[in-house]
Design an enzyme around this catalytic site. Structure first.
Site, mmCIF file in Angstrom:
data_model
loop_
_atom_site.group_PDB
_atom_site.id
_atom_site.type_symbol
_atom_site.label_atom_id
_atom_site.label_comp_id
_atom_site.label_asym_id
_atom_site.label_seq_id
_atom_site.Cartn_x
_atom_site.Cartn_y
_atom_site.Cartn_z
ATOM 1 N N ASP A 506 0.820 -1.222 0.000
ATOM 2 C CA ASP A 506 0.000 0.000 0.000
ATOM 3 C C ASP A 506 0.854 1.273 0.000
ATOM 4 O OD1 ASP A 506 -1.948 -1.893 0.172
ATOM 5 O OD2 ASP A 506 -3.007 -1.000 1.858
ATOM 6 N N ASP A 533 -0.453 -4.412 -3.775
ATOM 7 C CA ASP A 533 -1.475 -3.370 -3.945
ATOM 8 C C ASP A 533 -0.886 -1.973 -3.754
ATOM 9 O OD1 ASP A 533 -3.218 -5.534 -4.141
ATOM 10 O OD2 ASP A 533 -3.826 -5.403 -2.041
#
Length: 679
Positions: A506, A533
């Site tokens: 992230d 991600d």
């Protein structure tokens, strides 16, 4: 080889033009002054009448010194079309570049005609993805106070792309001064085909394989002055001078930083029949600092060599010559050179400034850990920005590592946080919070957005020329949620330019202020690192001309996902355009993305498009995958004309856009009515 060199010029007693002294004359406070392409009727500011020193000041070839477009009108440009219109005009112009101008196609050399001054408006004038070309016979040109950058095509010693910042083929009387030149594809400056009466002064040259090449003919006619340039993290041509009749190099600072991947092959190089005078320069850590061919002549005096090794040569059979027989100059003390150039080379806020249009003025706040700025922390400078500020505030952060959490609140728009160093690596904002960590006040955990090192919550804000890192130690904290955001955006019209964004899971969260609010983000010429991600969120985001670097997981394994869009239905998601995806991870280990439906939200319609991008073998042959029980095939994922070992042909597992579809999925389609700029 023995040869005689005879002076071919008249010595100038005074280096001036129409009463303007040789010393640079600069204007007042920063402000654009004129509308796009508008010709100014106000009095010409002092910097517009500045004239060159060195060989560019010598009267020869029918040209009396170098003063550029001083005798013409002053115009301000903000678009490529406007810049080309005035640069190629037959009449003289002083052309002020106010903002970042993207060059299309990438690598294009903007042609410049004679009698032009092209100058950046303070520090805002950027030429991105291309440069300038001065052809045969072009003369009396000044290029000053610009940042010319980022035509890099992913190959360090690039033999395929002749993308220079400034290329001159047979030009004369040219002054290149106070520019920041970096990260191009081939070289930064090329002075070719007997270009002469050239002065290159007070520039920063960096992040390049080839810095400054001179020559490309067997003629020995060129006369060139190179002084007060900071040349760092460049491998070759620093400069190399081939068959230069008179090459005068003084007060330059050549720096090869330790413990980096870039290692200089040599410093100053006298090639062919070059006759070089080298004085009062400072060489720091440079291998082979001064090299000469057996046919060349080098006279050295007064330079300092610190941490250098290899060839350091002088001598030769050429006739000795004195630069002061051609023009006046006074070298600075060699010991002062590093500090002088670190503070004085590159674009200046006072050059290119106009005194009108107060509303367009930018306020600058300075940050320095050592107390030499107005504030010691970045957050303190943000706190000093007035609520609902109507115009841009630039927070200029001096080089250093700032361990702090920084948040630009929603009620402070038009804020730019910009590193003041020559490299984006010089200024680092870093912290190590993670989603699962308990807040110091015990009020719960940070959550994913709350873990961000730098949060941009205000519209029209920008992050430039620095590094943002989240260094949370995932291996030591497997007991908590490991999402650790480096940079969070939660607003509209955000620019991230020339930055490095570092993290693991992230890394870069791209959101909007609310689900029903727009949030456009333009990321260019940047580096983004991570593994899971690490480019994600519901914003409409473009990652353009950037490098996405895949990292191994905390335990040394290779697995992950580049994107995780959560795009609202009917909006654009994440576009990766003209970039590169690579990294030191296993082949076939990473997906390009997966579809994020936060909390099982069935109303979102995640979108990611990757186009005209180089994919390494780390990308899986089936590059998209499901998330949270939702099939990616029900959402919007596609590629277009990608290349590299990780690219693949169209299939049901690998959707490809048709040419017609791709025409509707370009950068302009993502950004709509917004054109990113530095202002």
């Amino acid at each position: 080889m023995s040869r005689k060199v005879r002076a071919r010029h008249r010595r100038r007693k005074v280096a001036s033009a129409v009463g303007v002294p040789l010393a640079l004359v600069v204007g007042g406070a920063f402000g654009y002054g004129y509308g796009s392409g508008e010709e100014a009727s106000a009095a010409v500011p002092g910097w517009a009448t500045a004239v060159a020193d060195g060989f560019a000041s010598v009267n020869a070839l029918g040209q009396n010194g170098t003063y550029g477009g001083r005798d013409g009108k002053t115009v301000t440009v903000r678009t490529l079309a406007e810049l080309e219109r005035y640069a190629t005009a037959s009449e003289p112009y002083v052309i002020v570049v106010a903002g970042a101008i993207a060059v299309n196609p990438v690598g294009k050399g903007i042609k410049v005609a004679s009698d032009k001054t092209i100058v950046g408006a303070g520090t805002s004038g950027h030429i991105v993805g291309g440069g300038f070309f001065l052809g045969q016979g072009v003369h009396n040109v000044i290029i000053r106070n610009l940042t010319i950058r980022d035509a890099y095509q992913g190959t360090w010693n690039d033999k395929e792309h002749d993308f220079d910042a400034i290329q001159m083929d047979g030009a004369h009387h040219v002054w290149i001064d106070h520019n920041d030149l970096r990260h191009m594809a081939d070289g930064l400056i090329d002075s070719r085909k007997d270009t002469t009466y050239l002065t290159v002064s007070w520039n920063r040259l960096s992040q390049e394989n080839k810095a400054f090449g001179i020559g490309w003919t067997t003629n020995t006619t060129a006369d060139i002055t190179i002084h007060h340039n900071w040349i760092r993290e460049t491998e070759q041509r620093n400069p190399s001078a081939d068959n230069v009749a008179h090459a005068h190099l003084y007060n330059n600072y050549l720096e090869d930083e330790a413990n980096t991947a870039i290692k200089a092959s040599y410093g100053n190089y006298a090639r062919g029949n070059t006759n070089m005078v080298l004085e009062n320069s400072y060489f720091q850590g440079v291998n082979n600092p001064v090299t000469r061919d057996s046919s060349a002549t080098v006279v050295q005096r007064g330079s300092v060599f610190s941490g250098t090794g290899g060839r350091n040569e002088s001598g030769g059979d050429g006739a000795r010559w004195d630069p002061k027989s051609y023009y006046p100059y006074t070298p600075d003390k060699t010991a002062d050179v590093p500090a002088l150039l670190k503070s004085g080379a590159g674009p200046r806020s006072s050059i290119g400034a106009t005194s009108t249009t107060a509303a367009a003025k930018a306020t600058t706040l300075t940050v320095a850990q050592d107390g030499s700025g107005q504030y010691r922390t970045v957050q303190a400078a943000v706190n000093a920005v007035p609520v609902n500020n109507p115009s841009r505030v630039v927070i200029s952060v001096k080089p250093g590592t700032y361990r702090e959490v920084v948040k630009i609140p929603a009620n402070k728009p038009h804020v730019t946080i910009q590193g003041a160093g020559a490299s984006r690596k010089d200024t680092v904002i870093v912290y190590g919070n993670a989603a699962g960590m308990t807040k110091p006040d015990g009020s719960g955990t940070y959550g994913t957005p709350g873990s961000a090192t730098l949060s941009v919550l205000s519209d029209d804000s920008q992050i430039r020329n620095l590094t943002v890192t989240n260094d949370f130690d995932e291996a030591a904290h497997q007991d908590i949620a490991n999402q650790a955001v480096a940079l969070l955006t939660q607003a509209d019209r955000i620019v991230i330019d020339g930055a490095i964004v570092n993290g693991d899971q992230d890394t870069l969260e791209l959101e909007t202020a609310a689900k029903d609010r727009p949030g456009r983000v333009y990321i260019a010429n940047s580096y983004i690192t991570g593994n899971v991600d690490f480019i994600f969120g519901r914003a409409t985001a473009v990652v353009d001309k950037s490098v996405i670097t895949l990292k191994k997981r905390w335990n040394g394994t290779s697995a992950g996902y580049v994107t995780a869009p959560s795009t609202p239905a009917g909006r654009k998601g994440i576009l990766i355009n003209r970039s590169a995806v690579n990294g030191d991870v296993a082949n076939g280990s990473h997906y390009l993305g997966r579809n994020w439906h936060p909390g099982g939200d069935t109303t979102v319609d995640p979108q990611a498009t990757v186009r005209e991008t180089t994919l390494s073998g780390a990308i899986k042959a089936t590059p998209w995958t499901d998330m949270g029980g939702f099939s990616w095939k029900d959402d919007r994922f596609a590629e277009y004309r990608n290349t590299g070992a990780g690219a693949g042909a169209a299939s049901s597992e690998r959707p490809q856009l048709s040419d017609a579809q791709a025409a509707g999925q370009e950068v302009a389609d993502w950004l709509g009515d917004w054109t990113p700029s530095a202002s």
